[in-house]
Write a protein that holds these residues in place. Structure first.
Motif, PDB file in Angstrom:
ATOM      1  N   ASN A  75       0.601  -1.204   0.133  1.00 52.06           N
ATOM      2  CA  ASN A  75      -0.089  -0.012   0.130  1.00 52.06           C
ATOM      3  C   ASN A  75       0.897   1.182  -0.122  1.00 52.06           C
ATOM      4  O   ASN A  75       0.631   2.229  -0.608  1.00 52.06           O
ATOM      5  N   ILE A  79       0.888   4.322  -2.848  1.00 54.04           N
ATOM      6  CA  ILE A  79       0.926   5.884  -2.470  1.00 54.04           C
ATOM      7  C   ILE A  79       1.884   6.326  -3.254  1.00 54.04           C
ATOM      8  O   ILE A  79       1.684   7.292  -3.875  1.00 54.04           O
ATOM      9  N   ASN A 320      -5.630   7.722  -0.660  1.00 58.30           N
ATOM     10  CA  ASN A 320      -5.527   6.343  -0.242  1.00 58.30           C
ATOM     11  C   ASN A 320      -6.236   6.055   0.862  1.00 58.30           C
ATOM     12  O   ASN A 320      -7.188   5.085   0.859  1.00 58.30           O
TER      13      ASN A 320
END
Length: 356
Positions: A75, A79, A320
């Protein structure tokens, strides 16, 4: 004192006077100017510290609402990968806004660059020679569009808002004509292999963002070009009297924005593997927002690359967090709008305090 020494001292003083009071701390001077320099650096550190705190709070919110999903390596890499394209565009925009202008066309120019770089002729040439042909084509197209903007603004005396708005429409239309409004698939495998690779856990496109940011910081803070950019944005007439060719310098600033749009197009091609006229739609709004939130003055005369990078990361992290929590894009836009308004109000307050 000789005539040459006296002339040099006079020119340096005139160039220093071209800077607004809030930016004279960037000009080397005698001991009397050192307190001002310390105050300037201190205010910059405070602004950047505030951005760091905001970013940390967003990360905490992401961890609280999304748990381990937010802090996972994949993740974080996502980003940063999403931030790379906007970030590269934002570096170029920082130069333009610091110089007293604005560029609304960077998203469209990026889209045009992706289309031109994925035409059959360009890809055939890349297959026959080297995949770098695609990257060079994208950067050349972006730089050419930026130069057109610069010439129209600097020598045609057209307001930057209008000139770049015209380029926004024209570049998007040209991209649609070239691509016949179809998505052009990138088939050069060597290009995809390179930009699909990772180094130290991060995609090559992220490292491109890092490189552009570092170079941008050096140019803006450690070169005569950066000093002149601040002078032109702070007081164009005083900069002209100091011997700076304001028109030529303005043209160069828009060319830099175009070049970064071309580089961003390369990262977009590396991430999506396709060129289309829809790339970069409304992306200029995110770019301007990141630059303003980062602390660059919309009226020109002060710019910060570090602040811009932090602004980009704040918006990428915010997006996000919203995605991980399945919140609508409408709510995202409201949140972004509130952040932008808050940043501009803070700028006005700091500017008013600086004039006292």
């Amino acid at each position: 004192m000789s005539e040459n020494t006296a002339a040099g001292t006079s020119a340096a003083a005139a160039e220093s006077a071209a800077l607004p009071p809030t930016n004279r701390d960037l000009v080397p001077d005698d001991g009397a100017a050192k307190p001002t320099a310390r105050r300037g650096r201190g205010s910059g550190l405070v602004r950047n510290l505030g951005l760091v705190v905001a970013l940390v709070l967003l990360c905490v919110a992401g961890f609280v609402t999304a748990g381990d999903r937010f802090l996972s390596g994949s993740n974080v890499a996502t980003i940063l990968a999403l931030a790379a394209t906007v970030g590269i565009l934002s570096i170029g925009m920082t130069f333009v806004i610091t110089g007293g202008g604005i560029d609304l066309s960077v998203g469209s120019v990026m889209g045009l660059s992706t289309v031109w770089a994925t035409t059959l002729a360009t890809q055939t040439m890349a297959e026959d020679t080297h995949w770098l042909i695609i990257a060079v084509t994208a950067m050349l197209v972006g730089t050419a569009a930026g130069l057109v903007n610069g010439v129209v603004v600097a020598y045609g005396k057209v307001v930057a808002f209008i000139a770049t708005l015209a380029m926004l429409v024209a570049a998007r239309g040209l991209a649609e004509i070239i691509s016949d409004r179809k998505t052009q698939i990138l088939d050069v495998q060597a290009f995809k292999d390179f930009f699909g690779a990772s180094f130290l856990g991060l995609r090559i496109t992220v490292w491109m963002f890092v490189l552009v940011a570092v170079l941008g910081w050096i140019v803006l803070n450690r070169t005569t070009f950066g000093r002149r950019t601040i002078a032109v944005g702070g007081n164009p007439e005083a900069a002209r009297l100091a011997g700076i060719n304001v028109q030529r310098h303005t043209m160069y600033l828009f060319a830099i924005a175009g070049l970064t749009a071309g580089i961003a197009a390369v990262t977009m091609l590396g991430r999506t593997g396709a060129g289309t006229s829809t790339h970069g739609v409304l992306l200029e709004l995110d770019v301007i927002a990141a630059v303003v939130v980062g602390g660059t003055l919309l009226i020109g005369g002060r710019g910060t690359i570090v602040g811009t990078v932090l602004g980009v990361l704040i918006f990428s992290t915010l997006t996000n967090v919203f995605i991980l929590n399945n919140l609508s894009t409408s709510v995202q836009q409201v949140a972004k709008g509130a952040i932008i308004v808050g940043a501009v109000l803070l700028q006005q307050r700091l500017a008013a305090r600086g004039t006292k």
